[in-house]
Scaffold this motif. Structure first.
Motif, short mmCIF file in Angstrom:
data_model
loop_
_atom_site.label_atom_id
_atom_site.label_comp_id
_atom_site.label_asym_id
_atom_site.label_seq_id
_atom_site.Cartn_x
_atom_site.Cartn_y
_atom_site.Cartn_z
N ASP A 91 2.36 -0.96 -63.96
CA ASP A 91 1.16 -1.80 -64.09
C ASP A 91 1.28 -2.80 -65.24
OD1 ASP A 91 0.01 -0.56 -61.96
OD2 ASP A 91 -1.49 0.55 -63.11
N HIS A 92 2.19 -2.53 -66.18
CA HIS A 92 2.36 -3.41 -67.34
C HIS A 92 3.69 -4.15 -67.30
CE1 HIS A 92 -1.05 -1.03 -68.73
NE2 HIS A 92 -1.26 -1.98 -69.61
N GLY A 93 4.18 -4.40 -66.11
CA GLY A 93 5.31 -5.30 -65.94
C GLY A 93 6.69 -4.67 -66.04
N ILE A 94 6.76 -3.36 -66.18
CA ILE A 94 8.05 -2.68 -66.20
C ILE A 94 8.53 -2.49 -64.76
CG2 ILE A 94 9.30 -0.64 -66.97
CD1 ILE A 94 8.13 -2.32 -69.24
N SER A 95 9.78 -2.78 -64.50
CA SER A 95 10.29 -2.66 -63.14
C SER A 95 10.27 -1.21 -62.68
CB SER A 95 11.72 -3.20 -63.05
OG SER A 95 12.62 -2.35 -63.74
N ALA A 96 10.22 -1.04 -61.37
CA ALA A 96 10.21 0.32 -60.81
C ALA A 96 11.49 1.06 -61.18
CB ALA A 96 10.04 0.26 -59.29
N THR A 97 12.59 0.33 -61.23
CA THR A 97 13.87 0.97 -61.59
C THR A 97 13.83 1.49 -63.02
OG1 THR A 97 15.09 -0.47 -60.08
CG2 THR A 97 16.35 0.62 -61.82
N ALA A 98 13.35 0.65 -63.95
CA ALA A 98 13.27 1.07 -65.35
C ALA A 98 12.27 2.21 -65.51
CB ALA A 98 12.88 -0.11 -66.23
N ALA A 99 11.19 2.18 -64.74
CA ALA A 99 10.21 3.27 -64.80
C ALA A 99 10.84 4.58 -64.34
CB ALA A 99 8.99 2.92 -63.94
N ALA A 100 11.68 4.48 -63.29
CA ALA A 100 12.37 5.68 -62.81
C ALA A 100 13.36 6.17 -63.86
CB ALA A 100 13.09 5.37 -61.50
N PHE A 101 14.07 5.25 -64.52
CA PHE A 101 14.97 5.63 -65.60
C PHE A 101 14.21 6.31 -66.74
CE2 PHE A 101 18.36 2.70 -64.02
CZ PHE A 101 19.42 3.60 -64.10
#
Length: 206
Positions: A53-63
């Motif tokens: 929701d704050h602009g972090i990519s889904a990939t980075a969120a998964a990491f």
């Protein structure tokens, strides 16, 4: 030196579950563990949604979730190593403060690198908090009845784990913001840290 009665180094003076339940320290430690696990559950459940929701990519969120889990897995070995050099209570106090810092800093995450780093910090502290607390139980109550005592404590921990995501979700639904969860988790960790000095060793068995 000579072991004190009730010390985990003297199995002949280990506390039974019934004896442990009559000590205030056991209940303080149960409450401490329950409220801090509640904070951890709320944070971990909302982590990915907050980041994306704050602009972090889904990939980075998964990491970030992987960093949280991996650092949590390594925390047992790390805190075990540290406990050989500092007391369990000092270690638990420090871990609670570290978790409070991580919960507070999570509210300011705006970059992918920071998201992964803060998640790793929370993995070490929030997910790893059980290790020093388990050491305290063993130190206070001995090892002979350790299984029955920790078995008694475990359901309270599971209640906290279940409440965390529920309360975090309710807070978001009511406020439409994640700040309430971050603030509440920070406060819970600080309360947990403040309870450590209150939960001193029980009086020796006679």
């Amino acid at each position: 030196g000579r072991n004190l009665p009730g010390s985990s180094r003297d199995p002949e003076h280990s506390y039974t579950l019934g004896q442990a339940m009559r000590t205030s320290s056991l209940w303080l430690l149960i409450v401490l563990q329950m409220i801090t696990i509640t904070g951890s559950g709320a944070l971990s459940f909302q982590q990915v949604a907050y980041y994306t929701d704050h602009g972090i990519s889904a990939t980075a969120a998964a990491f970030s979730i992987s960093a949280y889990a991996l650092c949590g897995a390594f925390s047992n070995g790390l805190w075990g190593y540290v406990s050989e050099r500092v007391s369990e209570r000092v270690l638990a106090f420090g871990v609670m403060l570290l978790a409070a810092a991580g919960a507070w800093l999570m509210g300011g995450v705006r970059t992918e690198g920071m998201a992964i780093a803060i998640s790793g910090l929370l993995g070490l502290a929030a997910r790893g908090q059980g290790s020093p607390l388990t050491m305290i139980f063993a130190r206070y109550y001995g090892r002979r009845y350790f299984g029955s005592i920790t078995g008694f404590v475990q359901p309270f921990t599971m209640i906290g784990l279940g409440l965390g995501p529920l309360l975090g979700s309710l807070a978001f639904d009511l406020t439409r913001a994640y700040d309430t969860t971050f603030f509440a988790a920070t406060v819970l960790y600080l309360i947990g840290a403040a309870m450590i000095p209150l939960a001193g060793p029980p009086k020796p068995l006679t």
